[in-house]
Design an enzyme around this catalytic site. Structure first.
Site: not given
Length: 159
Positions: A17, A41, A90, A127
């Site tokens: 990040h 969440k 990615r 993460s």
């Protein structure tokens, strides 16, 4: 003034990040790091904790602002006159999802999405993966900034 936003949950912020934020900060006059609030969440870190960690690890970038957001990212952009979203990619699997989001965002509001290829060093990094490895005692110190590693280690000791 050229503005962009780097959105995400950042639970926690990783070196991947930080690489994207750093690169965006060289391309734009002002970069917002928008920390997503998802009330349905439960994250490992509260939103305020994530914001504090991001402030600490981006302190060297004078043009980076950190804020929480809830709702549509395009509304966040419109409110702040931000014409561009910067996202790291990615792998091809990221592209499939991110392309749909980019097309929806430009259709809703005219906000463009720019894709930045992730540094190969961080191509596997997320993460979720950091949290999972750390939970099982794996060494993630090279995957997150030192202050984040410290906070992550402390949090996992409490659980």
């Amino acid at each position: 003034m050229r503005r962009a936003v780097c959105p995400g949950s950042f639970d926690p912020i990783t070196n991947g990040h930080l690489d994207i934020i750093s690169r965006a900060s060289r391309l734009y006059d002002e970069v917002y790091v928008a920390v997503m609030i998802n009330k349905s969440k439960r994250g490992l870190f509260e939103v305020d904790e994530r914001i504090d960690l991001i402030h600490q690890v981006t302190a060297e970038y004078e043009n980076v602002r950190v804020e929480a957001f809830h709702g549509l990212l395009v509304d966040f952009c419109k409110q702040r006159e931000i014409p561009a979203i910067v996202k790291g990619l990615r792998a091809v699997s990221d592209f499939d999802y991110e392309l749909q989001m980019a097309q929806m965002n430009i259709g809703l509001s005219g906000v463009e999405t720019l894709f930045v290829p992730t540094n190969p060093t961080y191509s596997f990094l997320s993460s979720s993966l950091v949290k999972e490895v750390a939970t099982w005692g794996g060494d993630v110190s090279h995957l997150v900034p030192p202050v984040v590693f410290e906070a992550l280690s402390e949090r996992l000791k409490q659980d």
